[in-house]
Write a protein that holds these residues in place. Structure first.
Motif, short mmCIF file in Angstrom:
data_model
loop_
_atom_site.label_atom_id
_atom_site.label_comp_id
_atom_site.label_asym_id
_atom_site.label_seq_id
_atom_site.Cartn_x
_atom_site.Cartn_y
_atom_site.Cartn_z
N GLU A 13 5.11 10.08 5.33
CA GLU A 13 4.59 8.84 4.25
C GLU A 13 5.69 8.66 3.42
OE1 GLU A 13 0.38 9.35 2.11
OE2 GLU A 13 1.58 11.04 1.51
N ARG A 37 -4.23 13.23 5.34
CA ARG A 37 -2.90 12.51 5.16
C ARG A 37 -2.53 11.55 6.29
NH1 ARG A 37 0.60 13.15 0.96
NH2 ARG A 37 -0.23 15.34 0.78
N ARG A 40 -5.09 8.35 6.79
CA ARG A 40 -4.50 7.54 5.77
C ARG A 40 -3.57 6.62 6.26
NH1 ARG A 40 -5.34 11.62 2.02
NH2 ARG A 40 -3.12 11.78 1.81
N ASP A 43 -4.57 4.40 9.31
CA ASP A 43 -5.52 3.46 8.76
C ASP A 43 -4.90 2.28 7.95
OD1 ASP A 43 -7.46 4.73 10.33
OD2 ASP A 43 -8.49 5.50 8.75
N SER A 44 -3.58 2.63 7.71
CA SER A 44 -3.03 1.53 6.91
C SER A 44 -2.80 0.23 7.55
CB SER A 44 -1.66 2.08 6.11
OG SER A 44 -0.80 2.11 7.34
#
Length: 134
Positions: A13, A37, A40, A43-44
């Protein structure tokens, strides 16, 4: 909680947010892909899912190059160049099942042996190799 998996995702990340390229390569059914995590990051909108059947890159039973192992993997990456690594089983062979799971202190009862096919494909995607024969 998987502390090592979570730590690896924190690093991924941070690299992603800093504009770096990240590759996460795990078995298709990896628990890591369900971590909040990871979800997220996935799905960015910056990530690509690449399906790989490892027999397409030469994964065979250790000591028996004629015994192909399918081993479905998924590569998640934010690197556009690596989208082309996806390969499905080309057919023309039967698959041998690698039995068991690797746990601390143990291992699969039967194991696979990977050729240089996938690592070479990674490097070629980056233009790092010209005429490398492994």
């Amino acid at each position: 909680e998987n502390v090592l998996g979570e730590a690896a995702l924190r690093i991924c990340e941070a690299v992603d947010h800093a504009g770096g390229e990240v590759v996460i390569c795990q078995p298709a059914k990896s628990l890591l892909y369900g971590f909040p995590r990871f979800v997220r990051m996935r799905d960015s909108g910056r990530w690509h899912k690449v399906h790989v059947d490892m027999c397409a890159y030469g994964l065979t039973l250790l000591g028996d190059p004629s015994a192909a192992i399918k081993k479905e993997m998924v590569i998640w990456t934010n690197c556009e160049r690596l989208k082309g690594l996806g390969k499905r089983c080309p057919g023309g062979h039967t698959h041998t099942h690698a039995q068991g799971r690797v746990h601390s202190g143990g291992g699969s009862r039967t194991r696979g042996e990977l050729t240089t096919g996938l690592p070479q494909a990674f490097l070629e995607s980056y233009g790092a190799l010209s005429g490398w024969e492994g």
